[in-house]
Design an enzyme around this catalytic site. Structure first.
Site, short mmCIF file in Angstrom:
data_model
loop_
_atom_site.label_atom_id
_atom_site.label_comp_id
_atom_site.label_asym_id
_atom_site.label_seq_id
_atom_site.Cartn_x
_atom_site.Cartn_y
_atom_site.Cartn_z
N SER A 557 0.81 -1.23 0.00
CA SER A 557 0.00 0.00 0.00
C SER A 557 0.84 1.27 0.00
O SER A 557 0.38 2.31 -0.46
CB SER A 557 -0.93 0.03 1.22
OG SER A 557 -1.87 -1.00 1.14
N THR A 613 -1.25 4.41 3.30
CA THR A 613 -1.98 5.11 2.24
C THR A 613 -2.11 6.62 2.51
O THR A 613 -1.65 7.43 1.69
CB THR A 613 -3.36 4.46 2.00
OG1 THR A 613 -3.15 3.06 1.75
CG2 THR A 613 -4.09 5.09 0.84
N HIS A 785 -4.27 -2.10 -4.66
CA HIS A 785 -3.81 -3.43 -5.10
C HIS A 785 -4.91 -4.42 -4.78
O HIS A 785 -5.86 -4.12 -4.05
CB HIS A 785 -2.53 -3.83 -4.37
CG HIS A 785 -2.71 -3.81 -2.88
ND1 HIS A 785 -3.43 -4.77 -2.20
CD2 HIS A 785 -2.33 -2.90 -1.93
CE1 HIS A 785 -3.46 -4.47 -0.92
NE2 HIS A 785 -2.82 -3.33 -0.72
ZN ZN Z 1 -2.51 -4.98 2.74
#
Ligand code: ZN
Ligand code: ZN
Length: 904
Positions: A557, A613, A785
């Site tokens: 991430s 993130t 992802h």
């Molecule tokens: Zn993850």
């Protein structure tokens, strides 16, 4: 029912298509920004990203196409497309097509479809029952010859319109998929009856295999002879076909193998799919001013999917993509050709993993041999003595683009892997599960057979009306729309198909990016069926995004969020930094640039504010785990970035990471710090920081309802938007559904995962509600992802023929059945048809992960792995069209950077 009724149009009303025009690149360049960048110790000098180019819109109107070429990759899900792309080393031809969509593939009565029912949807615009070939659902064998029970196929529509038609496949031509375009039978396995129908279908060109069903029949009839009398040239070899091509045969049946074609890898096909496609196009195009419809099937992708043979899946996908390339080359020479590429359903739950992940699981399982045994045991008691599929298959990464890459035509992707870092890596493909293996297959062939899945399949489209084709979200709608396009020229009330740009071309004042952490097409599909509707799927522009890093195909991430936030590809674990000239350097983020340009900025997440993130949007650190150091980047933004007072609105968890001292400092500076949710509107006179939990926020279920002390993601998003939009100066907001990923790591197979996705989708709805009213806001929804989850159904798993390792069938795995919200589904013609469902109704979903992960987890508790499957993207508002189609993740980031740079 008339086709047009399904779109909410009164029967007979003029067809209205909203069509995206293709955006052409122009040479305009926005000047780079030149704000001063004071470097601090915590923040190395930020490298500026070169702004991208500005695209000039070109509006156009168009007529419906006069040539339609439909490719069906049987069993070709997004995993197969991803694996084939990395194996090739550059984007597939189909990925260069400008319009992308996603379709559900359920059949009339069950969620997971077989090829006959799904091909019927594509061929007729109607759902039908399991294994039926273009007859109405429920039609019995005794009723199949009554034309009242037949569904009209696009081939019949095309003939009525004076168009010529063709079918090309690598299987026997009377196999389920091509059969649905030219036969009407209650069961796909009646091969001789289907061949008989096809011999009478008047299809102009049929190329493929299966001659025995035409001339060595149990009824002694010679269908070839009869077809010859009706003007067909009959070809049994490539030479025969070539001769017919030279002679410009008007009608050709070329079946070059007795039964099915050998595999693409064998090198023993009489003709390649690409050669057959080119031949069919040439013959259909010859002296043809009316039009033609051609269906081309990559038939054997599915077969290797059933065998859990990733190498075979890749070979067959690449083989079909060559044919797609040939069709696109033909289409480029004209302006009346629509090319559509899709699949009938996904097979095998294929996910793309990497060696690092796989070795971990294989280690726990005791190595490759032990893993194979473990798989056999896990699958079925009878499987002990049976051959097991390979637990991990390696595919060498395409070497073409290792290092530098070149831009392929108009394709929006560069596969710039890191400096030789990926050179020795091998891509590993793995299948979502093998807990499902069909019992008859064991008994007869002694081999495994993985199941089809319900995962939505991509649709790629190029040419006239392509956007309207890609905008549908179900395969029967896709079939119906293609039929409408064939009828268009013959309609007295036809109107030019409008070409417009969805959402406008002016620079949006505001941008809201919503990231579903770990949300892939599979988990999205599961949520869609359980919920009945997802707001993001209704967004007008759709795309697919490649998520690899500089060092790994399967990414984390931090690196993926950095790609989205900065436009730079980086190594996994790295936040807001990228390898530049061999050194890891800090790179400016879209949030930082927006703030520096005087826009307001916000971050909302269900994880900690310092998690990978959100951190990638304001911090620059080589290690995502150093969350306290990352918090410092939040603290010193006003010093680091001149003219910027720091993030205006942040709503997240993570008060423990910030700690009392930092929070006190922030209060002193005038930041509104809150550790509880009051529900009051947020202040707009100074930055607001809401840290609503010590760590991550509670799970979605606990954030909903009146009792909840911590709000849903939608409420947080709404509050942030209200605050950010209060001053009319433009804003950038990133919203993360952070715990979708956590549920997937926990191998959750139930409601918990669905709840997180629905919570995220509600935030999407909140953003869209604002954007619709505001009219000047771009909303981007994507994922960082994927994971290895896949979607099965109770019918496929529990029916006599297919039961595998589920506890319900005496196997190992507890598999909860999630109910399907049939009445809310956009296309629910028969999912509540209890009569046809018999013991298997009402329909239910079963979620399952990669078998290797599950088998390893029985011994040691391990987190589920990420996967490299391309992830979906949805866009709404001004500039939305620029985000459609296939993109490399850093290119999405570059577009966002360009937006921030062009702030007035
Ligand atoms: Zn993850
Ligand atoms: Zn299949």
């Amino acid at each position: 029912m008339r086709v047009s009724d399904w779109y909410g149009l009164p029967a007979g009303s003029p067809l209205r298509f909203v069509v995206l025009s293709v955006l052409l690149l122009s040479g305009g360049i926005i000047s780079g920004c030149s704000r001063p960048q004071p470097a601090t110790e915590a923040a190395p000098a930020v490298v500026q990203e070169t702004p991208g180019r500005v695209e000039a819109p070109t509006a156009q109107t168009t007529e419906a196409p006069k040539r339609i070429i439909l490719f069906i990759g049987d069993g070709m899900g997004v995993g197969a497309i991803t694996a084939a792309t990395y194996a090739k080393g550059e984007p597939l031809h189909m990925l260069g097509m400008p319009h992308v969509g996603f379709n559900t593939t359920h059949e009339h009565e069950f969620v997971v479809a077989d090829s006959a029912a799904s091909a019927t949807a594509l061929a007729t615009g109607h759902k039908t029952h399991f294994e039926a070939v273009s007859v109405k659902p429920g039609t019995l064998k005794s009723q199949e010859e009554d034309s009242a029970n037949h569904l009209e196929t696009i081939v019949q529509t095309a003939h009525a319109a004076g168009w010529r038609t063709g079918l090309v496949a690598t299987s026997r031509i009377n196999h389920a998929t091509p059969a649905a375009f030219a036969a009407h039978r209650s069961n796909r396995n009646d091969y001789e009856d289907i061949a008989h129908d096809m011999s009478l279908s008047q299809i102009d060109v049929m190329l493929g295999a299966g001659s025995k069903f035409f001339e060595k029949r149990s009824d002694g009839r010679d269908l070839f002879a009869a077809m010859g009398e009706r003007g067909y040239t009959v070809a049994r070899s490539a030479e025969d076909v070539q001769l017919a091509r030279k002679q410009k045969a008007r009608k050709l049946v070329g079946l070059m193998h007795d039964s099915d074609m050998p595999s693409a890898q064998s090198g023993e096909r009489a003709m390649s799919l690409s050669q057959m496609t080119t031949t069919a196009i040439e013959l259909l195009d010859n002296d043809n001013s009316e039009g033609f419809f051609l269906m081309v099937e990559g038939s054997q992708i599915d077969w290797f999917g059933h065998d859990l043979d990733g190498v075979g899946v890749v070979a067959e996908t690449l083989d079909m993509d060559e044919a797609v390339g040939a069709a696109l080359a033909y289409a480029r020479t004209r302006d009346d050709t629509l090319v559509v590429v899709t699949a009938d359903h996904e097979t095998g739950g294929m996910s793309v993993l990497d060696p690092e992940y796989m070795s971990r699981y294989l280690l726990v399982l005791g190595g490759q041999g032990a893993a194979e045994k473990s798989v056999a045991l896990a699958s079925h008691p009878d499987a002990k003595s049976r051959p097991s599929p390979s637990p991990a298959q390696h595919i060498t990464l395409g070497s073409l683009n290792v290092g530098e890459s070149t831009r392929e035509g108009a394709m929006g992707a560069q596969f710039a892997f890191g400096p030789q870092e990926l050179k020795d890596r091998r891509l590993t493909t793995d299948f979502g599960y093998l807990s499902v293996a069909s019992r008859p297959h064991w008994q007869q062939a002694g081999a495994f057979s993985a199941s089809h899945t319900a995962v939505m399949v991509p649709v790629f489209a190029q040419g006239p009306a392509a956007a309207s084709v890609a905008s549908v979200i179900d395969n029967a709608d896709l079939g119906a729309r293609l039929i409408e396009l064939v009828q268009w020229h013959g309609r007295a009330d036809r109107q030019p198909i409008e070409a417009g740009i969805v959402g406008g071309v002016e620079r949006p004042q505001n941008v809201i990016v919503l990231i579903g952490d770990g949300l892939g097409l599979s988990s999205l599909t599961a949520a869609l069926y359980v919920r009945g509707h997802l707001e993001m799927l209704a967004m007008p522009v759709k795309g697919l995004v490649a998520t690899h890093g500089t060092d790994r195909v399967v990414n984390d991430s931090a690196a993926t969020a950095t790609a989205l936030a900065t436009g730079r590809r980086t190594r996994s674990g790295v936040v807001g930094m990228a390898p530049i000239d061999g050194e890891l350097r800090s790179v400016e983020t879209v949030l930082e640039r927006a703030g520096a340009r005087g826009l307001r900025t916000g971050l909302v997440t269900t994880t900690t504010l310092t998690h990978a993130t959100p951190a990638s949007f304001y911090a620059h650190h080589p290690d995502r785990k150093a969350e306290k150091a990352i918090a410092e980047f939040y603290m010193d933004m006003p010093q680091r970035i001149s003219g910027y007072g720091g993030i205006d609105v942040a709503i997240a968890g993570g008060s423990e990471i910030f700690g009392e001292k930092r929070l006190a400092q922030l209060r002193e500076r005038g930041v509104h710090v809150a550790l509880e949710w009051s529900g009051e509107p947020l202040a707009t006179d100074a930055p607001t920081l809401h840290l609503l939990a010590a760590g991550g926020l509670p799970a979605a279920a606990q954030r909903h309802g009146v009792q909840a002390s911590v709000p849903s993601l939608a409420r947080m998003t709404d509050a942030a938007i209200t605050s950010l939009s209060a001053r009319q100066q433009g804003f950038f907001l990133m919203v993360e559904g952070g715990q979708i990923d956590w549920a997937l790591h926990g191998l959750n197979r139930g409601q918990e995962l669905i709840d997180e996705i629905v919570d995220f989708d509600e935030a999407v709805a909140a953003a869209l509600e604002f954007a619709r009213k505001d009219g000047n806001t771009l909303v981007i929804v994507t994922s960082d992802h994927d994971h290895t989850i896949s979607v099965l159904d109770n019918h496929y798993i529990f029916s006599e023929g297919h039961c595998g390792a589920a506890k319900q069938c005496g196997g190992h795995y507890e598999m909860a059945v999630l109910p399907v919200a049939t009445s809310k589904l956009h296309r629910n013609e028969g999912l509540n048809d209890l009569k046809l469902q018999g013991d298997f109704g009402p329909p239910g979903l079963l979620l399952q992960y990669s078998w290797a992960v599950l088998a390893a987890n029985e011994r040691v508790r391990m987190a589920g792995p990420h996967a490299a499957n391309f992830v979906p993207l949805f866009a709404y508002g001004p500039w939305a069209a620029r985000f459609g189609g296939f993109h490399d993740q850093p290119d999405v980031g570059k577009l966002l950077m360009e937006w921030a740079s062009s702030a007035p």
